[in-house]
Every structure is written in C-alpha cells, then in structure tokens.
Design a protein around this motif. Structure first.
Motif, PDB file in Angstrom:
ATOM      1  N   TYR A 196       0.813  -1.222   0.000  1.00  0.00           N
ATOM      2  CA  TYR A 196       0.000   0.000   0.000  1.00  0.00           C
ATOM      3  C   TYR A 196       0.849   1.276   0.000  1.00  0.00           C
ATOM      4  N   PRO A 197       1.892   1.360   0.809  1.00  0.00           N
ATOM      5  CA  PRO A 197       2.713   2.577   0.747  1.00  0.00           C
ATOM      6  C   PRO A 197       3.339   2.803  -0.638  1.00  0.00           C
ATOM      7  N   GLU A 198       3.700   1.739  -1.331  1.00  0.00           N
ATOM      8  CA  GLU A 198       4.225   1.885  -2.696  1.00  0.00           C
ATOM      9  C   GLU A 198       3.178   2.516  -3.606  1.00  0.00           C
ATOM     10  N   MET A 199       1.950   2.053  -3.510  1.00  0.00           N
ATOM     11  CA  MET A 199       0.878   2.614  -4.333  1.00  0.00           C
ATOM     12  C   MET A 199       0.608   4.067  -3.961  1.00  0.00           C
ATOM     13  N   MET A 200       0.706   4.395  -2.692  1.00  0.00           N
ATOM     14  CA  MET A 200       0.507   5.783  -2.264  1.00  0.00           C
ATOM     15  C   MET A 200       1.590   6.698  -2.854  1.00  0.00           C
ATOM     16  N   VAL A 201       2.822   6.217  -2.917  1.00  0.00           N
ATOM     17  CA  VAL A 201       3.905   7.011  -3.514  1.00  0.00           C
ATOM     18  C   VAL A 201       3.619   7.235  -4.999  1.00  0.00           C
ATOM     19  N   LEU A 202       3.199   6.184  -5.699  1.00  0.00           N
ATOM     20  CA  LEU A 202       2.857   6.343  -7.116  1.00  0.00           C
ATOM     21  C   LEU A 202       1.741   7.376  -7.284  1.00  0.00           C
ATOM     22  N   ALA A 203       0.747   7.305  -6.425  1.00  0.00           N
ATOM     23  CA  ALA A 203      -0.377   8.248  -6.513  1.00  0.00           C
ATOM     24  C   ALA A 203       0.095   9.676  -6.218  1.00  0.00           C
ATOM     25  N   SER A 204       0.884   9.849  -5.192  1.00  0.00           N
ATOM     26  CA  SER A 204       1.319  11.199  -4.840  1.00  0.00           C
ATOM     27  C   SER A 204       2.262  11.783  -5.900  1.00  0.00           C
ATOM     28  N   ASN A 205       2.967  10.924  -6.625  1.00  0.00           N
ATOM     29  CA  ASN A 205       3.839  11.379  -7.711  1.00  0.00           C
ATOM     30  C   ASN A 205       3.102  11.460  -9.051  1.00  0.00           C
TER      31      ASN A 205
END
Length: 174
Positions: free
Chosen positions: A160-169
């Motif tokens: 989930y944190p990986e997906m959040m980084v992709l979303a925030s970028n």
C-alpha cells in the motif's frame, strides 16, 4: 465506478470522471502485476486462486479500514466516507445501475468503516458468492484469509505505501 463501465469512458462521462475511471483501471493493472500481489495470491489454495484478486481487493480494504490512521492524518475514516459520499451521491443517477446498487449498500450498511471487522469481510464474501454463482469460491476463500492473516497484513504494509507514492507522484494517471 470503473468496474461497471465497459470500453472508453470518454464522451460518456465528464472529463474528471473519465480521468478517474482511467486512474482506477491503472491502479487495477499495476496491482494485478505487482510482485507483492503475486506473492499474496500464492497464499490461496488452488481452488480459490481464480477469485483471489477479488478477495485481495476486499482484504486490502479491510487493512486500510483497520489501519486508516497510519496512512491518513488529516481525515478520520468516517470523515473521509462522509466526504466521498457527498461527492458521489449527486452524480449517482447518471452512473451504471450496478454502481448505484453498490453505493446504496456501501452507504446504508456503512461498509467502508465496518470493513475493519473481519466478520464483515466474511459476510461480504459470502454475500458476493451467493449473488454471483460464478464467484461461489469467494465464500471458501475466507478460510485462506484466516489461515494467512498476518502474511496478508505484512504484504499490505509493503504494497500500500508503494501505491501511495505512485499516486502522490501522479504516476497512476497513465
């Protein structure tokens, strides 16, 4: 809503909604191909692997609901659910009927908050299995969640944190 829309959303919906549908599809695609999700699928017994992607979507929602405050500092989960509802409901009449029905269940049963409770997850999987015979294996997949709960939770905290980084970028808009 993207799960209920076939083909290109352009022209059928506003540009913002079409962009949201494209983003949802991108998230689904990235999720399905992610090595951690592949690892999570292997935790299911053979007879339940076909429905593992659906079960995983639900268990990821469980962990997000359960651990919401670890990921979102500005809104409590109930505040976010209220915000989402206020932003979705005015447009429901122009969405696919099955999406409308899903929203009626989500809001009336307060599911996004209740997903934190594993008994709710069991009920959701059983209900889906009953209403969609092709997905009857969903009911049995719950046992695999119970058997590997901590493994799924560990994978969630990596994924989930990986997906959040992709979303925030803004890398999910592809």
């Amino acid at each position: 809503m993207a799960d209920f829309v076939r083909g290109s959303p352009e022209g059928a919906f506003s540009s913002d909604i079409a962009a949201g549908i494209r983003m949802h599809r991108r998230v689904d695609s990235l999720t399905d191909q992610h090595p951690l999700v592949t690892e999570a699928r292997k935790l299911f017994r053979d007879e339940y692997r076909r429905v593992a992607p659906i079960t995983l979507d639900i268990i990821w929602d469980h962990f997000l609901s359960r651990h919401w405050d670890k990921f979102e500092k500005h809104y409590s989960l109930p505040e976010f659910v209220s915000f989402a509802r206020r932003n979705i409901e005015p447009y429901l009449a122009s969405t696919p009927e099955k999406f409308q029905a899903l929203n009626n269940i989500l809001w009336s049963q307060n599911l996004l908050i209740r997903y934190a409770d594993m008994s709710c997850i069991a009920n959701v999987l059983q209900s889906m299995a009953r209403t969609r015979p092709k997905l009857s294996a969903l009911a049995g997949s719950y046992q695999d969640i119970e058997n590997h709960y901590l493994d799924f939770e560990t994978l969630f905290f990596q994924f989930y944190p990986e997906m959040m980084v992709l979303a925030s970028n803004k890398r999910l808009l592809g």
